[in-house]
Design an enzyme around this catalytic site. Structure first.
Site, mmCIF file in Angstrom:
data_model
loop_
_atom_site.group_PDB
_atom_site.id
_atom_site.type_symbol
_atom_site.label_atom_id
_atom_site.label_comp_id
_atom_site.label_asym_id
_atom_site.label_seq_id
_atom_site.Cartn_x
_atom_site.Cartn_y
_atom_site.Cartn_z
ATOM 1 C CD GLU A 174 -3.083 3.159 -5.337
ATOM 2 O OE1 GLU A 174 -3.992 2.337 -5.631
ATOM 3 O OE2 GLU A 174 -1.936 2.640 -5.071
ATOM 4 C CG HIS A 208 -3.488 -1.076 -6.756
ATOM 5 N ND1 HIS A 208 -3.898 -0.418 -5.672
ATOM 6 C CD2 HIS A 208 -3.466 -2.360 -6.221
ATOM 7 C CE1 HIS A 208 -4.012 -1.368 -4.573
ATOM 8 N NE2 HIS A 208 -3.776 -2.316 -5.064
ATOM 9 N NE ARG A 251 -4.382 -1.432 0.057
ATOM 10 C CZ ARG A 251 -4.302 -2.548 -0.627
ATOM 11 N NH1 ARG A 251 -3.444 -2.919 -1.233
ATOM 12 N NH2 ARG A 251 -5.541 -3.245 -0.462
HETATM 13 P P1 NAP Z 1 -0.774 -11.317 5.497
HETATM 14 O O1 NAP Z 1 -0.516 -12.622 5.175
HETATM 15 O O2 NAP Z 1 -1.755 -10.992 6.755
HETATM 16 O O3 NAP Z 1 0.498 -10.806 5.764
HETATM 17 C C1 NAP Z 1 0.903 -9.668 6.401
HETATM 18 C C2 NAP Z 1 2.080 -9.722 7.223
HETATM 19 O O4 NAP Z 1 2.434 -8.700 7.854
HETATM 20 C C3 NAP Z 1 1.893 -10.573 8.321
HETATM 21 O O5 NAP Z 1 3.002 -11.643 8.503
HETATM 22 C C4 NAP Z 1 1.782 -9.916 9.605
HETATM 23 O O6 NAP Z 1 2.355 -10.576 10.574
HETATM 24 C C5 NAP Z 1 2.909 -8.617 9.158
HETATM 25 N N1 NAP Z 1 2.670 -7.529 10.049
HETATM 26 C C6 NAP Z 1 1.249 -7.030 10.119
HETATM 27 N N2 NAP Z 1 1.617 -5.797 10.885
HETATM 28 C C7 NAP Z 1 2.990 -5.488 10.888
HETATM 29 C C8 NAP Z 1 3.860 -4.540 11.390
HETATM 30 N N3 NAP Z 1 3.413 -3.611 12.142
HETATM 31 N N4 NAP Z 1 5.221 -4.788 11.435
HETATM 32 C C9 NAP Z 1 5.632 -6.129 10.898
HETATM 33 N N5 NAP Z 1 5.080 -7.021 10.499
HETATM 34 C C10 NAP Z 1 3.853 -6.667 10.497
HETATM 35 O O7 NAP Z 1 -1.160 -10.625 4.367
HETATM 36 P P2 NAP Z 1 -0.949 -10.810 2.766
HETATM 37 O O8 NAP Z 1 -2.003 -11.469 2.118
HETATM 38 O O9 NAP Z 1 0.487 -11.142 2.605
HETATM 39 O O10 NAP Z 1 -1.234 -9.310 1.903
HETATM 40 C C11 NAP Z 1 -0.465 -8.419 2.432
HETATM 41 C C12 NAP Z 1 -0.852 -6.997 2.147
HETATM 42 O O11 NAP Z 1 -0.527 -6.968 0.753
HETATM 43 C C13 NAP Z 1 -2.137 -6.799 2.117
HETATM 44 O O12 NAP Z 1 -2.684 -6.194 3.419
HETATM 45 C C14 NAP Z 1 -2.412 -5.563 0.924
HETATM 46 O O13 NAP Z 1 -2.519 -4.349 1.562
HETATM 47 C C15 NAP Z 1 -1.334 -5.869 0.007
HETATM 48 N N6 NAP Z 1 -1.736 -6.300 -1.326
HETATM 49 C C16 NAP Z 1 -1.505 -5.678 -2.677
HETATM 50 C C17 NAP Z 1 -1.900 -6.034 -3.618
HETATM 51 C C18 NAP Z 1 -1.563 -5.173 -4.833
HETATM 52 O O14 NAP Z 1 -2.459 -5.258 -5.679
HETATM 53 N N7 NAP Z 1 -0.486 -4.427 -4.968
HETATM 54 C C19 NAP Z 1 -2.735 -7.433 -3.731
HETATM 55 C C20 NAP Z 1 -2.757 -8.026 -2.550
HETATM 56 C C21 NAP Z 1 -2.353 -7.578 -1.279
HETATM 57 P P3 NAP Z 1 1.949 -10.455 12.149
HETATM 58 O O15 NAP Z 1 0.500 -9.965 12.245
HETATM 59 O O16 NAP Z 1 2.065 -11.662 12.960
HETATM 60 O O17 NAP Z 1 3.007 -9.426 12.541
#
Ligand code: NAP
Length: 335
Positions: free
Chosen positions: A277, A296, A248
């Protein structure tokens, strides 16, 4: 009235759905399609449908406290995204409105996009392709246009969830890259990602920034991560490092990123996401020679967008039927 008729509820689709998923909703419920980002008429239709809506389905539009106050009947929101930063989580929890999302189905595609940005920035693919297109390939390219290797370089991954680990698999197993990652708690790799044992190591943010040749962001946007990467963090990165954001835009302080690129401290940035965006035309990131910007497209393949629409539709139908949807967002409860 039949039972089926009496249980029909009001669904507001706020971003266009493929026909098959729309048909699934229409078979069970009264459906209004109105995308508030698609002009005044659609916006007015969205506002008119909001007070009656039992369920919302869509993405890329902020569902904030003020909007929720105009939707008194709302019981479920089904987001066609994994990220939930557009939703007023506290207000949803306070009103008991269920929030569903689409984890998993977009993981591999988004990791592909982020790896594509790593390749594009490091090897200067877009810039050099442009040179050919514009008829400037008149002699062998010189050292001034050489890229940097990706294989074997150290990759720093900020956030090590589904997408972060999928990115690590590509980097470590495909490109021989040592991976350093940040997470609030180190993963038990033996149990959760055995294929990454010996390839990925947890480290504090400052260490990851200082040691990585390429830093990629896969964190969710939250109060804890908004503006996380500023002048101090970019200064900690290696001179000549590459920065990639596939999560993001608001996790990055864009002015600080621009300064780090302009000074030459960072070699390049690959950005799929921006604080605002679509990216405003006057944003210097749009045309910066060291930036590869994308609109995006992390999950934007035919297969994955269809899978997201299908999961989001299943989520909404289950919730409206009083069943437990397959993908309820539970992050808020975990803090
Ligand atoms: P996820 O499985 O929930 O992974 C997020 C990771 O970040 C978790 O391991 C979480 O672990 C960690 N985290 C959360 N807060 C944190 C902090 N303050 N410091 C360090 N680590 C932290 O989610 P995902 O499916 O991988 O997706 C991640 C993000 O990618 C989404 O939230 C979305 O915004 C973005 N995304 C973007 C696109 C795009 O089109 N560009 C597409 C899909 C997703 P803990 O909570 O255990 O710390």
């Amino acid at each position: 009235m039949s039972h089926a008729t009496t249980t029909r509820q009001k669904v507001l689709v706020f971003r266009e759905l493929p026909l098959a998923q729309l048909a699934r909703l229409q078979a069970a419920h009264e459906v209004t399609v109105a995308n508030p980002r698609a002009g005044e008429a659609q916006r007015a239709a969205f506002e008119a449908a909001l007070p009656e809506a039992d369920g919302l389905i869509g993405s890329s539009y902020p569902i904030d406290d003020a909007l929720l106050a105009r939707a008194p009947r709302l019981r479920v929101i089904s987001s066609i995204s994994v990220g939930v930063d557009n939703y007023a989580l506290a207000a949803l929890a306070a009103r008991g409105i269920l929030l569903c999302h689409t984890p998993g189905v977009l993981t591999e595609t988004t990791a592909d996009t982020i790896f594509a940005l790593i390749m594009a920035t490091s090897r200067r693919l877009v810039e050099l392709s442009q040179l050919v297109r514009e008829g400037r390939w008149t002699k062998n390219i010189g050292e001034d246009l050489f890229g940097r290797d990706v294989h074997g370089k150290t990759l720093g991954i900020l956030g090590f969830g589904r997408i972060g680990q999928a990115l690590a698999r590509r980097a470590a197993l495909g490109f021989g890259m040592p991976v350093l990652y940040t997470a609030r708690r180190p993963l038990d790799l033996a149990a959760q990602a055995p294929e990454l044992q010996g390839h990925a190591r947890h480290a504090p943010l400052d260490e990851v920034l200082a040691q990585a040749d390429i830093v990629a962001v896969t964190l969710p946007l939250s109060d804890a991560t908004r503006g996380l990467l500023g002048a101090r963090e970019f200064a900690r990165m290696k001179p000549g490092a590459v920065f990639v954001n596939g999560a993001r835009g608001a996790i990055v302080q864009e002015d600080a990123l621009l300064a780090a690129l302009d000074s030459g401290h960072l070699a390049a940035a690959g950005l799929d996401v921006f604080a605002t965006e679509p990216l405003p035309l006057d944003s210097p990131l749009r045309t910066h020679p060291r930036v590869t910007p994308l609109p995006h497209i992390g999950s934007a393949t035919i297969e994955t967008r269809l899978a997201m629409a299908e999961l989001a539709t299943t989520n909404l139908l289950a919730a409206l039927a009083g069943q437990t949807p397959p993908a309820v967002y539970r992050g808020a409860a975990a803090g």
